[in-house]
Structures are given as C-alpha cells and as structure tokens.
Design a protein around this motif. Structure first.
Motif, PDB file in Angstrom:
ATOM      1  N   ILE A  90      24.348 -12.407  42.447  1.00  0.00           N
ATOM      2  CA  ILE A  90      23.767 -12.390  43.787  1.00  0.00           C
ATOM      3  C   ILE A  90      23.245 -13.793  44.066  1.00  0.00           C
ATOM      4  N   ARG A  91      23.892 -14.471  45.011  1.00  0.00           N
ATOM      5  CA  ARG A  91      23.503 -15.834  45.378  1.00  0.00           C
ATOM      6  C   ARG A  91      22.689 -15.763  46.664  1.00  0.00           C
ATOM      7  N   PHE A  92      21.581 -16.486  46.700  1.00  0.00           N
ATOM      8  CA  PHE A  92      20.666 -16.405  47.838  1.00  0.00           C
ATOM      9  C   PHE A  92      19.893 -17.703  47.958  1.00  0.00           C
ATOM     10  N   GLY A  93      19.315 -17.908  49.123  1.00  0.00           N
ATOM     11  CA  GLY A  93      18.511 -19.090  49.376  1.00  0.00           C
ATOM     12  C   GLY A  93      17.043 -18.741  49.514  1.00  0.00           C
ATOM     13  N   MET A  94      16.208 -19.648  49.066  1.00  0.00           N
ATOM     14  CA  MET A  94      14.753 -19.517  49.237  1.00  0.00           C
ATOM     15  C   MET A  94      14.278 -20.783  49.933  1.00  0.00           C
ATOM     16  N   SER A  95      13.739 -20.633  51.146  1.00  0.00           N
ATOM     17  CA  SER A  95      13.369 -21.798  51.951  1.00  0.00           C
ATOM     18  C   SER A  95      11.869 -21.997  52.104  1.00  0.00           C
ATOM     19  N   ASP A  96      11.091 -20.960  51.888  1.00  0.00           N
ATOM     20  CA  ASP A  96       9.637 -21.029  52.091  1.00  0.00           C
ATOM     21  C   ASP A  96       8.957 -21.316  50.758  1.00  0.00           C
ATOM     22  N   ALA A  97       8.395 -22.506  50.634  1.00  0.00           N
ATOM     23  CA  ALA A  97       7.799 -22.948  49.366  1.00  0.00           C
ATOM     24  C   ALA A  97       6.559 -22.154  48.976  1.00  0.00           C
ATOM     25  N   ALA A  98       6.025 -21.342  49.873  1.00  0.00           N
ATOM     26  CA  ALA A  98       4.813 -20.585  49.561  1.00  0.00           C
ATOM     27  C   ALA A  98       5.054 -19.074  49.511  1.00  0.00           C
ATOM     28  N   ALA A  99       6.304 -18.633  49.590  1.00  0.00           N
ATOM     29  CA  ALA A  99       6.585 -17.198  49.703  1.00  0.00           C
ATOM     30  C   ALA A  99       6.881 -16.549  48.355  1.00  0.00           C
ATOM     31  N   HIS A 100       6.628 -15.258  48.317  1.00  0.00           N
ATOM     32  CA  HIS A 100       7.070 -14.419  47.201  1.00  0.00           C
ATOM     33  C   HIS A 100       8.427 -13.857  47.603  1.00  0.00           C
ATOM     34  N   TYR A 101       9.434 -14.181  46.830  1.00  0.00           N
ATOM     35  CA  TYR A 101      10.765 -13.621  47.033  1.00  0.00           C
ATOM     36  C   TYR A 101      10.983 -12.542  45.976  1.00  0.00           C
ATOM     37  N   HIS A 102      11.505 -11.415  46.410  1.00  0.00           N
ATOM     38  CA  HIS A 102      11.786 -10.305  45.502  1.00  0.00           C
ATOM     39  C   HIS A 102      13.223  -9.850  45.783  1.00  0.00           C
ATOM     40  N   VAL A 103      14.075  -9.925  44.764  1.00  0.00           N
ATOM     41  CA  VAL A 103      15.486  -9.586  44.921  1.00  0.00           C
ATOM     42  C   VAL A 103      15.825  -8.466  43.933  1.00  0.00           C
ATOM     43  N   PRO A 104      15.751  -7.215  44.370  1.00  0.00           N
ATOM     44  CA  PRO A 104      16.064  -6.096  43.496  1.00  0.00           C
ATOM     45  C   PRO A 104      17.554  -5.756  43.514  1.00  0.00           C
ATOM     46  N   LEU A 105      17.966  -5.003  42.501  1.00  0.00           N
ATOM     47  CA  LEU A 105      19.338  -4.502  42.425  1.00  0.00           C
ATOM     48  C   LEU A 105      19.280  -2.996  42.247  1.00  0.00           C
ATOM     49  N   LEU A 106      19.992  -2.285  43.123  1.00  0.00           N
ATOM     50  CA  LEU A 106      20.173  -0.844  42.988  1.00  0.00           C
ATOM     51  C   LEU A 106      21.576  -0.662  42.433  1.00  0.00           C
ATOM     52  N   LEU A 107      21.697  -0.092  41.242  1.00  0.00           N
ATOM     53  CA  LEU A 107      22.938  -0.113  40.478  1.00  0.00           C
ATOM     54  C   LEU A 107      23.429   1.278  40.112  1.00  0.00           C
ATOM     55  N   SER A 108      24.738   1.468  40.190  1.00  0.00           N
ATOM     56  CA  SER A 108      25.421   2.623  39.613  1.00  0.00           C
ATOM     57  C   SER A 108      26.703   2.079  38.984  1.00  0.00           C
ATOM     58  N   PRO A 109      27.444   2.872  38.214  1.00  0.00           N
ATOM     59  CA  PRO A 109      28.645   2.339  37.568  1.00  0.00           C
ATOM     60  C   PRO A 109      29.714   1.832  38.540  1.00  0.00           C
ATOM     61  N   PHE A 110      29.705   2.301  39.790  1.00  0.00           N
ATOM     62  CA  PHE A 110      30.763   1.929  40.724  1.00  0.00           C
ATOM     63  C   PHE A 110      30.261   1.313  42.018  1.00  0.00           C
ATOM     64  N   GLY A 111      29.003   0.899  42.053  1.00  0.00           N
ATOM     65  CA  GLY A 111      28.490   0.263  43.251  1.00  0.00           C
ATOM     66  C   GLY A 111      27.098  -0.293  43.044  1.00  0.00           C
ATOM     67  N   TYR A 112      26.702  -1.179  43.951  1.00  0.00           N
ATOM     68  CA  TYR A 112      25.356  -1.743  43.915  1.00  0.00           C
ATOM     69  C   TYR A 112      24.950  -2.177  45.312  1.00  0.00           C
ATOM     70  N   SER A 113      23.665  -2.362  45.497  1.00  0.00           N
ATOM     71  CA  SER A 113      23.158  -2.953  46.727  1.00  0.00           C
ATOM     72  C   SER A 113      21.925  -3.763  46.386  1.00  0.00           C
ATOM     73  N   THR A 114      21.571  -4.661  47.301  1.00  0.00           N
ATOM     74  CA  THR A 114      20.405  -5.511  47.123  1.00  0.00           C
ATOM     75  C   THR A 114      19.792  -5.776  48.492  1.00  0.00           C
ATOM     76  N   TYR A 115      18.620  -6.366  48.498  1.00  0.00           N
ATOM     77  CA  TYR A 115      17.932  -6.682  49.723  1.00  0.00           C
ATOM     78  C   TYR A 115      16.791  -7.635  49.373  1.00  0.00           C
ATOM     79  N   ARG A 116      16.167  -8.236  50.362  1.00  0.00           N
ATOM     80  CA  ARG A 116      14.971  -9.009  50.093  1.00  0.00           C
ATOM     81  C   ARG A 116      13.790  -8.064  50.184  1.00  0.00           C
ATOM     82  N   GLY A 117      13.187  -7.814  49.059  1.00  0.00           N
ATOM     83  CA  GLY A 117      12.053  -6.890  48.993  1.00  0.00           C
ATOM     84  C   GLY A 117      10.737  -7.616  49.180  1.00  0.00           C
ATOM     85  N   SER A 118       9.671  -6.909  48.857  1.00  0.00           N
ATOM     86  CA  SER A 118       8.332  -7.484  48.996  1.00  0.00           C
ATOM     87  C   SER A 118       7.587  -7.371  47.683  1.00  0.00           C
TER      88      SER A 118
END
Length: 118
Positions: A90-118
């Motif tokens: 998962i490639r992503f950018g972080m632009s805010d030098a003061a922010a908390h970035y949270h990148v979770p992975l929801l995983l199963s054997p045949f699929g996944y999803s991600t989002y910017r969490g908190s």
C-alpha cells in the motif's frame, strides 16, 4: 508536535485481529525505495509502537508491505500455492508534518481493503 504513522490488520474472514503478520515500511525518494523498519503485529493486530514514530517522521511517499502470505499460512487459510494474496503493498503520501496517519488493512485470503483511519 510531530506526526507519526500507525497501522493494524484485521482478519475479516475470521473476525479477529491478524496476530503475527510481518509488515515492512519503505520510504520513497524519487525512484529509490528505502526500507525503514520491519515489525510484526501483536495479539491486537497492531504493532507494539508506531511503525513510524514522531522522531523519525517526515512528509513524503511511503509504502507499507503487509506479508499476508505468512499470516495466511500460519492461520491455516492459505490454500494452494501460489497464494492469491502473498504480499500486499500500500503506497501512500503523508503531507501534514503534524498529523497522525493511520493506515489499517482489512484482510481475507481473497481480498483486502484499506483507508486512512484515525
């Protein structure tokens, strides 16, 4: 306050945290990819500390590689080789030098999803 990066992995097929899943964090500088750290998820599916702590944080392009195949084999969900999902980048950018970035992975054997969490 400086920014930082956290992650966690949830096994959506089994409905539980993905324990023991290796994760590698890379930073890109131009076309060059630099490995920063390797961690493994704990019993809560999280790393024991931020994968990129405040002291090491800077804006830029990053990539988390979730070694899903290792986890799927260990949890008995792998199926036949080659696995459908082995490494999940998962490639992503972080632009805010003061922010908390949270990148979770929801995983199963045949699929996944991600989002910017908190």
């Amino acid at each position: 306050m400086s920014g930082y990066l956290t992650t966690h992995v949830l096994d959506t097929a089994r409905g539980c945290p993905a324990t023991g899943l290796p994760i590698t964090l890379f930073r890109f500088e131009g076309a060059a990819r630099h490995k920063l750290v390797e961690m493994t998820t704990n019993a809560d599916g999280r790393t024991n500390s931020p994968i990129l702590p405040q002291a090491d944080f800077s804006p830029g392009i990053y990539e988390l590689v979730f070694h899903a195949g290792h986890y799927l084999r260990a949890s008995g969900q792998a199926g036949a080789d080659p696995l459908f999902l082995d490494e999940v980048p998962i490639r992503f950018g972080m632009s805010d030098a003061a922010a908390h970035y949270h990148v979770p992975l929801l995983l199963s054997p045949f699929g996944y999803s991600t989002y910017r969490g908190s």
